[in-house]
Design an enzyme around this catalytic site. Structure first.
Site, PDB file in Angstrom:
ATOM      1  N   HIS A 182       0.828  -1.202   0.000  1.00  0.00           N
ATOM      2  CA  HIS A 182       0.000   0.000   0.000  1.00  0.00           C
ATOM      3  C   HIS A 182       0.864   1.254   0.000  1.00  0.00           C
ATOM      4  CE1 HIS A 182       0.614  -1.193   4.227  1.00  0.00           C
ATOM      5  NE2 HIS A 182       0.485   0.087   4.551  1.00  0.00           N
ATOM      6  N   HIS A 242       0.792   5.322   1.106  1.00  0.00           N
ATOM      7  CA  HIS A 242       0.148   6.349   1.926  1.00  0.00           C
ATOM      8  C   HIS A 242       0.172   7.672   1.163  1.00  0.00           C
ATOM      9  CE1 HIS A 242       0.181   4.157   5.837  1.00  0.00           C
ATOM     10  NE2 HIS A 242       1.172   3.515   5.253  1.00  0.00           N
TER      11      HIS A 242
END
Length: 125
Positions: A95, A97
């Site tokens: 992922h 941010h």
């Protein structure tokens, strides 16, 4: 592959998505508007993501920035990826941010993410 025991694979309260990636609010935001951009398929780390999926994530990152610009009007952004437990990755689904930044949210923002490990900046030049 989508893993049934992965919280990010199962995440469906999305802010936006495309064919290969999705974006949703970080459950532990460091700033107002903190989003995560993740591949829909399960890849444990950023370096495992295939090129077409990385391109889809980057497209979504641009769309998410435009959304946050309209909604929260930040003055800047930090974009970060933690890869592996030693780097702080706690959910083993790759992922990115996207963290909006605002004037005065820290006393002196100079150095950006380098300030996360201030002793390392001085020690490893």
């Amino acid at each position: 592959m989508i893993k049934s025991d992965c919280v990010f694979c199962q995440k469906d309260d999305l802010i936006m998505e495309n064919d290969l990636a999705k974006a949703f609010w970080d459950l532990h935001p460091v700033r107002r508007g903190h989003l995560l951009i993740v591949p829909k398929q399960h890849y444990a780390t950023f370096f495992e993501i295939p090129g077409d999926t990385l391109a889809a994530m980057n497209d979504l990152l641009d769309q998410a920035k435009a959304y946050l610009d309209r909604t929260y009007h930040p003055a800047g952004y930090n974009i970060g990826v933690n890869t592996g437990a030693a780097a702080g990755q706690t959910v083993m689904h790759a992922h990115v941010h996207l963290i909006p930044r605002y004037p005065g949210d820290v006393k002196n923002p100079r150095g950006g993410i380098r300030k996360m490990i201030p002793e390392a900046v001085r020690r490893h030049r």
